[in-house]
Design a protein around this motif. Structure first.
Motif, PDB file in Angstrom:
ATOM      1  N   LEU A 158       0.701  -1.085   0.137  1.00 45.38           N
ATOM      2  CA  LEU A 158       0.063  -0.064   0.005  1.00 45.38           C
ATOM      3  C   LEU A 158       0.762   1.401   0.028  1.00 45.38           C
ATOM      4  O   LEU A 158       2.079   1.138   0.289  1.00 45.38           O
ATOM      5  N   SER A 159       0.028   2.169  -0.341  1.00 45.78           N
ATOM      6  CA  SER A 159       0.760   3.561  -0.411  1.00 45.78           C
ATOM      7  C   SER A 159       1.529   4.268   0.922  1.00 45.78           C
ATOM      8  O   SER A 159       2.550   4.978   0.843  1.00 45.78           O
ATOM      9  N   ASP A 160       0.962   3.846   1.990  1.00 52.36           N
ATOM     10  CA  ASP A 160       1.346   4.070   3.280  1.00 52.36           C
ATOM     11  C   ASP A 160       2.569   3.419   3.644  1.00 52.36           C
ATOM     12  O   ASP A 160       2.733   3.767   5.027  1.00 52.36           O
ATOM     13  N   GLY A 161       3.120   2.539   2.900  1.00 51.37           N
ATOM     14  CA  GLY A 161       3.973   1.641   3.265  1.00 51.37           C
ATOM     15  C   GLY A 161       3.841   0.131   3.933  1.00 51.37           C
ATOM     16  O   GLY A 161       4.667  -0.473   4.357  1.00 51.37           O
ATOM     17  N   THR A 162       2.520  -0.001   4.043  1.00 46.72           N
ATOM     18  CA  THR A 162       2.069  -1.248   4.639  1.00 46.72           C
ATOM     19  C   THR A 162       2.298  -2.423   3.606  1.00 46.72           C
ATOM     20  O   THR A 162       2.092  -2.195   2.507  1.00 46.72           O
ATOM     21  N   ILE A 163       2.651  -3.437   4.206  1.00 49.33           N
ATOM     22  CA  ILE A 163       2.641  -4.679   3.074  1.00 49.33           C
ATOM     23  C   ILE A 163       1.936  -5.902   3.976  1.00 49.33           C
ATOM     24  O   ILE A 163       2.360  -6.307   5.149  1.00 49.33           O
ATOM     25  N   CYS A 164       0.972  -6.329   3.257  1.00 50.06           N
ATOM     26  CA  CYS A 164       0.054  -7.270   3.747  1.00 50.06           C
ATOM     27  C   CYS A 164       0.276  -8.540   2.856  1.00 50.06           C
ATOM     28  O   CYS A 164       0.736  -8.785   1.765  1.00 50.06           O
ATOM     29  N   VAL A 165       0.359  -9.981   3.558  1.00 48.56           N
ATOM     30  CA  VAL A 165       0.482 -11.008   2.980  1.00 48.56           C
ATOM     31  C   VAL A 165      -1.137 -11.548   2.734  1.00 48.56           C
ATOM     32  O   VAL A 165      -1.915 -11.587   3.789  1.00 48.56           O
ATOM     33  N   THR A 166      -1.452 -11.516   1.649  1.00 47.75           N
ATOM     34  CA  THR A 166      -2.966 -11.707   1.241  1.00 47.75           C
ATOM     35  C   THR A 166      -3.151 -13.367   1.026  1.00 47.75           C
ATOM     36  O   THR A 166      -4.296 -13.717   0.982  1.00 47.75           O
ATOM     37  N   SER A 167      -2.154 -14.016   0.372  1.00 47.77           N
ATOM     38  CA  SER A 167      -2.441 -15.452   0.340  1.00 47.77           C
ATOM     39  C   SER A 167      -1.052 -16.048   0.493  1.00 47.77           C
ATOM     40  O   SER A 167      -0.045 -15.731   0.284  1.00 47.77           O
ATOM     41  N   GLY A 168      -0.987 -17.454   1.099  1.00 46.30           N
ATOM     42  CA  GLY A 168       0.008 -18.396   1.029  1.00 46.30           C
ATOM     43  C   GLY A 168       0.578 -17.823   2.602  1.00 46.30           C
ATOM     44  O   GLY A 168       0.447 -17.124   3.209  1.00 46.30           O
ATOM     45  N   ASN A 169       1.836 -18.624   2.814  1.00 44.88           N
ATOM     46  CA  ASN A 169       2.482 -18.427   3.723  1.00 44.88           C
ATOM     47  C   ASN A 169       4.176 -18.160   3.633  1.00 44.88           C
ATOM     48  O   ASN A 169       4.667 -18.753   2.621  1.00 44.88           O
ATOM     49  N   LEU A 170       4.715 -17.047   4.522  1.00 43.91           N
ATOM     50  CA  LEU A 170       6.005 -16.775   4.309  1.00 43.91           C
ATOM     51  C   LEU A 170       7.095 -17.919   4.330  1.00 43.91           C
ATOM     52  O   LEU A 170       6.906 -18.498   5.334  1.00 43.91           O
ATOM     53  N   SER A 171       7.916 -17.941   3.364  1.00 41.92           N
ATOM     54  CA  SER A 171       9.121 -19.035   3.875  1.00 41.92           C
ATOM     55  C   SER A 171      10.199 -18.095   4.854  1.00 41.92           C
ATOM     56  O   SER A 171       9.974 -16.940   4.955  1.00 41.92           O
ATOM     57  N   PRO A 172      10.831 -18.894   5.439  1.00 42.73           N
ATOM     58  CA  PRO A 172      11.957 -18.301   6.395  1.00 42.73           C
ATOM     59  C   PRO A 172      12.446 -17.121   5.770  1.00 42.73           C
ATOM     60  O   PRO A 172      12.885 -16.046   5.991  1.00 42.73           O
ATOM     61  N   ALA A 173      13.077 -17.336   4.418  1.00 38.71           N
ATOM     62  CA  ALA A 173      13.786 -16.478   3.664  1.00 38.71           C
ATOM     63  C   ALA A 173      13.130 -15.121   3.146  1.00 38.71           C
ATOM     64  O   ALA A 173      13.594 -14.118   3.306  1.00 38.71           O
ATOM     65  N   GLU A 174      11.714 -15.282   2.894  1.00 41.60           N
ATOM     66  CA  GLU A 174      10.989 -14.466   2.580  1.00 41.60           C
ATOM     67  C   GLU A 174      10.824 -13.582   3.777  1.00 41.60           C
ATOM     68  O   GLU A 174      10.575 -12.036   3.784  1.00 41.60           O
ATOM     69  N   HIS A 175      10.511 -14.165   4.941  1.00 44.41           N
ATOM     70  CA  HIS A 175      10.284 -13.384   6.294  1.00 44.41           C
ATOM     71  C   HIS A 175      11.569 -12.532   6.600  1.00 44.41           C
ATOM     72  O   HIS A 175      11.445 -11.371   7.120  1.00 44.41           O
ATOM     73  N   VAL A 176      12.480 -13.007   6.370  1.00 44.58           N
ATOM     74  CA  VAL A 176      14.052 -12.234   6.641  1.00 44.58           C
ATOM     75  C   VAL A 176      13.865 -11.165   5.718  1.00 44.58           C
ATOM     76  O   VAL A 176      14.347 -10.086   6.197  1.00 44.58           O
ATOM     77  N   GLN A 177      13.562 -11.197   4.515  1.00 44.76           N
ATOM     78  CA  GLN A 177      13.776 -10.203   3.301  1.00 44.76           C
ATOM     79  C   GLN A 177      12.798  -9.187   3.882  1.00 44.76           C
ATOM     80  O   GLN A 177      13.091  -7.809   3.801  1.00 44.76           O
ATOM     81  N   LEU A 178      11.613  -9.367   4.267  1.00 46.79           N
ATOM     82  CA  LEU A 178      10.850  -8.362   4.715  1.00 46.79           C
ATOM     83  C   LEU A 178      11.098  -7.653   6.012  1.00 46.79           C
ATOM     84  O   LEU A 178      10.904  -6.327   6.129  1.00 46.79           O
ATOM     85  N   GLU A 179      11.479  -8.579   6.823  1.00 43.63           N
ATOM     86  CA  GLU A 179      12.143  -7.954   8.256  1.00 43.63           C
ATOM     87  C   GLU A 179      13.184  -7.007   8.158  1.00 43.63           C
ATOM     88  O   GLU A 179      13.656  -6.124   8.926  1.00 43.63           O
ATOM     89  N   THR A 180      14.156  -7.114   6.865  1.00 43.89           N
ATOM     90  CA  THR A 180      15.379  -6.290   6.760  1.00 43.89           C
ATOM     91  C   THR A 180      14.944  -5.085   6.479  1.00 43.89           C
ATOM     92  O   THR A 180      15.534  -4.014   6.802  1.00 43.89           O
ATOM     93  N   TRP A 181      13.852  -4.799   5.624  1.00 43.28           N
ATOM     94  CA  TRP A 181      13.473  -3.414   5.127  1.00 43.28           C
ATOM     95  C   TRP A 181      12.176  -2.941   6.110  1.00 43.28           C
ATOM     96  O   TRP A 181      12.048  -1.574   5.916  1.00 43.28           O
ATOM     97  N   SER A 182      11.376  -3.864   6.784  1.00 43.02           N
ATOM     98  CA  SER A 182       9.995  -3.291   7.490  1.00 43.02           C
ATOM     99  C   SER A 182      10.027  -3.927   8.865  1.00 43.02           C
ATOM    100  O   SER A 182      10.417  -5.154   9.085  1.00 43.02           O
ATOM    101  N   GLU A 183       9.120  -3.289   9.640  1.00 45.41           N
ATOM    102  CA  GLU A 183       8.840  -3.530  10.890  1.00 45.41           C
ATOM    103  C   GLU A 183       7.644  -4.448  10.924  1.00 45.41           C
ATOM    104  O   GLU A 183       6.595  -4.155  10.411  1.00 45.41           O
ATOM    105  N   PRO A 184       7.511  -5.731  11.527  1.00 46.54           N
ATOM    106  CA  PRO A 184       6.647  -6.579  11.733  1.00 46.54           C
ATOM    107  C   PRO A 184       5.478  -5.997  12.679  1.00 46.54           C
ATOM    108  O   PRO A 184       5.682  -5.292  13.583  1.00 46.54           O
TER     109      PRO A 184
END
Length: 432
Positions: free
Chosen positions: A290-316
């Motif tokens: 979203l334009s306010d910087g929010t990233i939503c997981v809409t389907s599926g489950n994050l792999s460990p590597a995907e979770h690390v990638q998101l946490e590198t740039w964004s706050e859970p």
């Protein structure tokens, strides 16, 4: 290969955050750290920890223990990418630069360093065989590795090779090596009765095969160079030797039955001469950015590597909710991560075009992350008056080292201190 390409960056990130604790000399990850490593392994360790607990707890019960976590920790240490800073892990200067490499080129560099490293010996992972620390008991590990690699060169790429056939081929083709200079120094359970120097005890199937099994499963396979087929080690490769009645297996790698050199392996075994194009499976998770910087997981489950990638740039913000964060983004850029790779990551998982605000945010993070450069340490000197400070600051011999830091204050870089002291004395000034 796909697992290793995901894991190498995730484990470097874990080390950078101080979460990878290990013995600097042994390369063994701390037991308390395994809980942080295992979730980052794309498909887990070769033998999940719970597998051990499913076996009956007989007096001779053996726990397989970690394999990939040990392999990764030693590989990263041998490559000079990680170190311990006090009680926490950290990236070395080389490790910080390595983050900017593509995963395949990083793995190639780690592999090349492993083949020549003198810090770790694969064979000491065969803990049942005692006496390895006795001076002169084991041969030079570099010679063993080079012999196995020479034999791997002869293997067909992309085809399964039986381990037993590979071992037999090595002997038939003259790819011979010794594990021990004196097998009498090695033993199982008892130094006298279990010595491997007795006829029929410490042969190729006991020493060389176990070394090759560990080399392939804990290092080559962990690094993604080969695909492997394996089972539980119990009873697969029986050893008819005194002392083995107390054990279900001689090495935790005994269940390795076959391997296949994959494209990443062909790339590394050829020292990069065979080109490599990583496979990119379709992501199983979908995101909404979203334009306010929010990233939503809409389907599926994050792999460990995907979770690390998101946490590198964004706050859970929740289990499936993140928000890009300026502080984390600056840390990522400072650590060597490329915002363009994160943009590509988001585009692959969002069916809609990314908001312009996100692209602008990452552009600013890229620019601001390198806005200030640390140039080293300096010593502050307070002069008696502005005229003295001016005399010293304007000396051409000190132009690279000495800077005005106020009307009567000078800052002198550490590497320029000898020159500064010499020039001060030439002008007739003493330093207290």
């Amino acid at each position: 290969e796909y697992e290793a390409l995901l894991e190498v960056g995730a484990l470097l990130q874990l080390a950078a955050s101080g979460g990878l604790r290990f013995g600097q000399a042994t390369g063994m990850p701390a037991k308390t750290t395994l809980g942080a490593i295992n979730p980052l392994l794309a498909a887990g360790d070769w033998f999940p920890a719970e597998t051990d607990h499913m076996q009956p707890k007989e007096p001779w019960h053996q726990e397989i223990g970690p394999i990939k976590p040990v392999g990764w920790t030693r590989l990263l240490l041998a490559a000079g990418l990680i170190t311990m800073s006090g009680t926490k892990s950290a990236l070395t200067p080389k490790g910080r630069k390595a983050i900017a490499l593509s995963p395949s080129e990083l793995i190639l560099e780690i592999w090349q360093k492993w083949l020549t490293n003198k810090s770790f010996d694969e064979f000491n992972r065969i803990e049942i065989i005692k006496g390895q620390s006795v001076k002169g008991a084991l041969t030079a590990r570099y010679q063993r590795r080079s012999t196995v690699v020479d034999a791997l060169f002869d293997c067909p790429h992309g085809q399964w090779v039986s381990f037993d056939a590979f071992s037999s081929y090595m002997r038939a083709a003259g790819h011979m090596f010794e594990v021990s200079n004196d097998p009498w120094k090695l033993y199982i359970d008892d130094r006298q009765y279990g010595a491997l120097g007795y006829s029929g005890y410490g042969g190729w199937d006991v020493l060389q095969d176990r070394y090759i099994l560990c080399f392939l499963m804990e290092y080559a396979a962990t690094l993604g160079l080969i695909d492997i087929a394996f089972t539980q080690p119990s009873g697969v490769r029986k050893v008819d030797q005194w002392g083995m009645d107390n054990y279900m297996w001689l090495s935790r790698y005994d269940g390795l039955s076959a391997f296949r050199i994959n494209p990443l392996g062909a790339h590394c075994l050829s020292n990069g001469q065979i080109s490599f194009q990583p496979s990119r499976p379709e992501p199983q998770v979908r995101l909404s950015v979203l334009s306010d910087g929010t990233i939503c997981v809409t389907s599926g489950n994050l792999s460990p590597a995907e979770h690390v990638q998101l946490e590198t740039w964004s706050e859970p913000m929740g289990e499936k909710l993140f928000r890009v964060d300026e502080s984390r983004a600056l840390d990522a850029v400072q650590a060597g991560h490329d915002p363009a790779q994160f943009l590509c990551f988001l585009r692959e998982r969002d069916d809609q075009p990314l908001p312009a605000t996100i692209e602008e945010f990452l552009k600013q993070a890229h620019e601001n992350g390198g806005a200030i450069r640390e140039c080293g340490n300096a010593v502050i000197f307070e002069c008696r008056d502005a005229r003295t400070a001016e005399l010293l600051a304007t000396r051409k011999e000190l132009a690279k080292f000495c800077f005005r830091a106020g009307e009567t204050t000078l800052a002198v870089r550490e590497n320029g201190l000898p020159a500064f002291r010499k020039q001060a004395r030439t002008l007739g000034f003493g330093i207290r």
